[in-house]
Design a protein around this motif. Structure first.
Motif, PDB file in Angstrom:
ATOM      1  N   THR A 216      59.666  96.179  31.613  1.00 38.13           N
ATOM      2  CA  THR A 216      59.062  96.552  32.885  1.00 38.13           C
ATOM      3  C   THR A 216      57.692  97.157  32.612  1.00 38.13           C
ATOM      4  N   LEU A 217      56.819  97.112  33.608  1.00 40.02           N
ATOM      5  CA  LEU A 217      55.534  97.813  33.538  1.00 40.02           C
ATOM      6  C   LEU A 217      55.589  99.138  34.288  1.00 40.02           C
ATOM      7  N   ASP A 218      56.717  99.401  34.917  1.00 37.89           N
ATOM      8  CA  ASP A 218      56.925 100.624  35.691  1.00 37.89           C
ATOM      9  C   ASP A 218      57.345 101.734  34.731  1.00 37.89           C
ATOM     10  N   ARG A 219      56.464 102.691  34.499  1.00 41.22           N
ATOM     11  CA  ARG A 219      56.740 103.752  33.530  1.00 41.22           C
ATOM     12  C   ARG A 219      57.988 104.548  33.896  1.00 41.22           C
ATOM     13  N   ARG A 220      58.193 104.801  35.186  1.00 38.52           N
ATOM     14  CA  ARG A 220      59.351 105.581  35.609  1.00 38.52           C
ATOM     15  C   ARG A 220      60.653 104.824  35.357  1.00 38.52           C
ATOM     16  N   LEU A 221      60.673 103.538  35.683  1.00 38.07           N
ATOM     17  CA  LEU A 221      61.868 102.731  35.444  1.00 38.07           C
ATOM     18  C   LEU A 221      62.141 102.618  33.955  1.00 38.07           C
ATOM     19  N   ALA A 222      61.092 102.427  33.157  1.00 36.47           N
ATOM     20  CA  ALA A 222      61.268 102.341  31.705  1.00 36.47           C
ATOM     21  C   ALA A 222      61.847 103.629  31.146  1.00 36.47           C
ATOM     22  N   ARG A 223      61.388 104.742  31.649  1.00 42.00           N
ATOM     23  CA  ARG A 223      61.880 106.039  31.180  1.00 42.00           C
ATOM     24  C   ARG A 223      63.379 106.191  31.445  1.00 42.00           C
ATOM     25  N   ALA A 224      63.826 105.672  32.585  1.00 38.47           N
ATOM     26  CA  ALA A 224      65.241 105.779  32.927  1.00 38.47           C
ATOM     27  C   ALA A 224      66.089 104.785  32.136  1.00 38.47           C
ATOM     28  N   GLU A 264      58.877  91.367  38.126  1.00 36.17           N
ATOM     29  CA  GLU A 264      57.753  91.711  37.268  1.00 36.17           C
ATOM     30  C   GLU A 264      57.439  90.631  36.217  1.00 36.17           C
ATOM     31  N   ILE A 265      58.186  89.556  36.188  1.00 34.84           N
ATOM     32  CA  ILE A 265      58.007  88.553  35.135  1.00 34.84           C
ATOM     33  C   ILE A 265      56.551  88.121  35.033  1.00 34.84           C
ATOM     34  N   GLU A 266      55.955  87.735  36.151  1.00 39.27           N
ATOM     35  CA  GLU A 266      54.587  87.230  36.128  1.00 39.27           C
ATOM     36  C   GLU A 266      53.598  88.304  35.671  1.00 39.27           C
ATOM     37  N   ALA A 267      53.783  89.532  36.136  1.00 37.93           N
ATOM     38  CA  ALA A 267      52.864  90.614  35.765  1.00 37.93           C
ATOM     39  C   ALA A 267      52.982  90.949  34.279  1.00 37.93           C
ATOM     40  N   ILE A 268      54.201  90.956  33.749  1.00 39.64           N
ATOM     41  CA  ILE A 268      54.393  91.258  32.326  1.00 39.64           C
ATOM     42  C   ILE A 268      53.737  90.183  31.460  1.00 39.64           C
ATOM     43  N   LEU A 269      53.944  88.921  31.806  1.00 40.05           N
ATOM     44  CA  LEU A 269      53.356  87.841  31.018  1.00 40.05           C
ATOM     45  C   LEU A 269      51.830  87.874  31.074  1.00 40.05           C
ATOM     46  N   ALA A 270      51.275  88.191  32.230  1.00 40.24           N
ATOM     47  CA  ALA A 270      49.814  88.271  32.341  1.00 40.24           C
ATOM     48  C   ALA A 270      49.269  89.429  31.511  1.00 40.24           C
ATOM     49  N   ALA A 271      49.912  90.585  31.578  1.00 44.99           N
ATOM     50  CA  ALA A 271      49.443  91.758  30.836  1.00 44.99           C
ATOM     51  C   ALA A 271      49.554  91.548  29.331  1.00 44.99           C
ATOM     52  N   ALA A 272      50.656  90.942  28.877  1.00 49.76           N
ATOM     53  CA  ALA A 272      50.842  90.712  27.443  1.00 49.76           C
ATOM     54  C   ALA A 272      49.871  89.671  26.919  1.00 49.76           C
ATOM     55  N   ALA A 273      49.588  88.640  27.718  1.00 51.47           N
ATOM     56  CA  ALA A 273      48.611  87.631  27.301  1.00 51.47           C
ATOM     57  C   ALA A 273      47.229  88.254  27.160  1.00 51.47           C
ATOM     58  N   ALA A 274      46.865  89.131  28.099  1.00 53.24           N
ATOM     59  CA  ALA A 274      45.570  89.809  28.027  1.00 53.24           C
ATOM     60  C   ALA A 274      45.482  90.691  26.786  1.00 53.24           C
ATOM     61  N   ALA A 275      46.634  91.198  26.328  1.00 56.02           N
ATOM     62  CA  ALA A 275      46.650  92.047  25.140  1.00 56.02           C
ATOM     63  C   ALA A 275      46.627  91.250  23.843  1.00 56.02           C
ATOM     64  N   GLY A 276      46.913  89.954  23.919  1.00 56.83           N
ATOM     65  CA  GLY A 276      46.834  89.128  22.712  1.00 56.83           C
ATOM     66  C   GLY A 276      48.098  88.387  22.335  1.00 56.83           C
ATOM     67  N   ALA A 277      49.175  88.513  23.117  1.00 54.46           N
ATOM     68  CA  ALA A 277      50.405  87.776  22.812  1.00 54.46           C
ATOM     69  C   ALA A 277      50.174  86.285  23.021  1.00 54.46           C
ATOM     70  N   ARG A 278      50.723  85.466  22.127  1.00 53.00           N
ATOM     71  CA  ARG A 278      50.519  84.025  22.202  1.00 53.00           C
ATOM     72  C   ARG A 278      51.811  83.241  22.385  1.00 53.00           C
ATOM     73  N   GLU A 279      52.942  83.892  22.263  1.00 58.51           N
ATOM     74  CA  GLU A 279      54.224  83.274  22.564  1.00 58.51           C
ATOM     75  C   GLU A 279      54.985  84.192  23.510  1.00 58.51           C
ATOM     76  N   ALA A 280      55.943  83.622  24.246  1.00 50.13           N
ATOM     77  CA  ALA A 280      56.708  84.417  25.203  1.00 50.13           C
ATOM     78  C   ALA A 280      58.116  83.859  25.318  1.00 50.13           C
ATOM     79  N   GLY A 281      59.052  84.758  25.555  1.00 48.56           N
ATOM     80  CA  GLY A 281      60.432  84.360  25.769  1.00 48.56           C
ATOM     81  C   GLY A 281      61.112  85.341  26.694  1.00 48.56           C
ATOM     82  N   TYR A 282      62.303  84.978  27.153  1.00 52.82           N
ATOM     83  CA  TYR A 282      63.068  85.895  27.993  1.00 52.82           C
ATOM     84  C   TYR A 282      64.553  85.714  27.714  1.00 52.82           C
ATOM     85  N   VAL A 283      65.314  86.755  28.019  1.00 53.95           N
ATOM     86  CA  VAL A 283      66.773  86.726  27.904  1.00 53.95           C
ATOM     87  C   VAL A 283      67.344  87.374  29.153  1.00 53.95           C
TER      88      VAL A 283
END
Length: 379
Positions: A216-224, A264-283
């Motif tokens: 998640t990109l939601d800091r509060r949800l991640a914390r929980a 959040e799938i689309e937002a996570i993939l966009a943010a990670a690509a901007a950071a430099g990730a070149r492969e992606a997967g999900y479970v």
């Protein structure tokens, strides 16, 4: 406090023959910074431990859960598997249990093999394997060994907080680097940047790739959900630092929890690509054995307005059950909801320029360790 046989019920009040389904919440002050709500005994225990005030010890006097680490000395360190739906056939887990405390962790039931609870015990009573590097060197030296990518982070995170002191993961990487052996790493921790010196040199030889799990990109949800894992922003920063060091980096949207983080799938993939990730997967979310009750308990404590909706969607993707362990479907689910999530992921990955094929690591550079008494090569 006492131990006594009890009649188990699932969190929704239905009778259940499995004692592990009995959820007894631990006081918030005792589990502060932890993911699980309870600490019910594992499925192999004859008695189920239930916390209640028996008049002798006040519940207010019980200490909080502290992280303890016990040394474990296994005879082998490379674990083999023959699962047809995962991309590796061998892995190394430097630790048992995981301090990150992810409420949904599918590895929690393994603590039952140690006579401990998959709940709070899993994230506070850890086991370290300090002889891992020594065992690895010995196993790689076996004349019958054939190199293939070793996975790390498949069961518990190799860079969980205790790695700062124990440094077992780094010692394992040093052995792999020394003998040109390929490794794939999955983590939620920013601590991996500590080992960029090793990983960057391995990357130059095509021997390593790293995946950061971003739920998640939601800091509060991640914390929980993942109380002692790196924050979402730190994970994205870690992707950037690894990519800048020339280390092939991927993002894992794992697990996808319908009704909670799937939007959040689309937002996570966009943010990670901007950071430099070149492969992606999900479970997709997996709820085997005790995890089901622990996760439902977490939902009702943290997102009570969405708990029933989330579990309804989960069942719609699991053939009406809470979990389906069948090969080929356990990672993705079935039905229209699972199909829709898969298509959304594929479209977002393509739109953000992720590679359609997985990077294959090299095995031809492997050099077998020399065992005592072996004859050295003249060339």
């Amino acid at each position: 406090m006492t131990d006594r046989p009890v009649t188990a019920h699932s969190p929704d009040g239905r009778p259940c023959p499995d004692p592990a389904a009995l959820a007894t919440a631990v006081a918030p002050d005792r589990r502060r910074g932890r993911g699980a709500i309870s600490n019910v005994s594992g499925r192999y225990e004859r008695l189920t431990r239930q916390i209640f005030d028996d008049g002798w010890t006040s519940l207010d006097e019980l200490p909080p859960f502290r992280t303890t680490v016990t040394q474990e000395r296994p005879k082998r360190i490379i674990t083999r598997n023959q699962s047809p739906d995962i991309s590796f056939d061998r892995s190394i887990n430097p630790y048992r249990g995981c301090e990150h405390g992810c409420s949904y962790c599918f590895a929690r039931p393994t603590h039952a093999y140690m006579g401990l609870s998959p709940g709070l015990d899993f994230e506070s009573r850890l086991f370290a394997k300090p002889n891992a590097a020594e065992l690895l060197e010995r196993e790689l030296a076996d004349p019958g060994y054939r190199p293939r990518t070793i996975a790390m982070g498949t069961n518990t995170d190799p860079y969980q907080p205790v790695e700062r002191q124990w440094r077992i993961t780094r010692q394992v990487l040093e052995v792999l680097a020394r003998h040109n052996h390929p490794v794939g790493i999955v983590t939620k921790s920013a601590l991996i940047v500590r080992d960029i010196d090793i990983l960057s040199h391995m990357a130059e030889r095509g021997l390593v790739k790293v995946a950061l799990s971003v739920t998640t990109l939601d800091r509060r949800l991640a914390r929980a959900m993942e109380p002692r894992a790196a924050t979402p922003s730190r994970r994205l920063e870690t992707i950037m630092r690894l990519a800048e060091a020339g280390i092939p980096t991927a993002v894992m949207v794992a697990p996808v929890i319908p009704g909670l983080n799937d939007q959040e799938i689309e937002a996570i993939l966009a943010a990670a690509a901007a950071a430099g990730a070149r492969e992606a997967g999900y479970v997709m979310l997996r709820l085997p054995l005790e995890v089901r009750d622990l996760f439902v308990e977490w939902l009702r404590a943290n997102v009570p307005d969405r708990a029933e909706r989330v579990m309804s969607l989960v069942r719609q993707m699991r053939g009406g059950k809470d979990y389906d362990s069948g090969f080929g479907t356990r990672m993705r689910g079935t039905g229209p909801i699972a199909w829709t999530i898969g298509r959304r992921f594929e479209l977002a990955a393509s739109r953000n320029g992720y590679a359609s094929e997985r990077l294959q690591l090299r095995t031809d550079l492997f050099t077998r360790p020399v065992s005592p008494g072996d004859q050295l090569s003249l060339f």
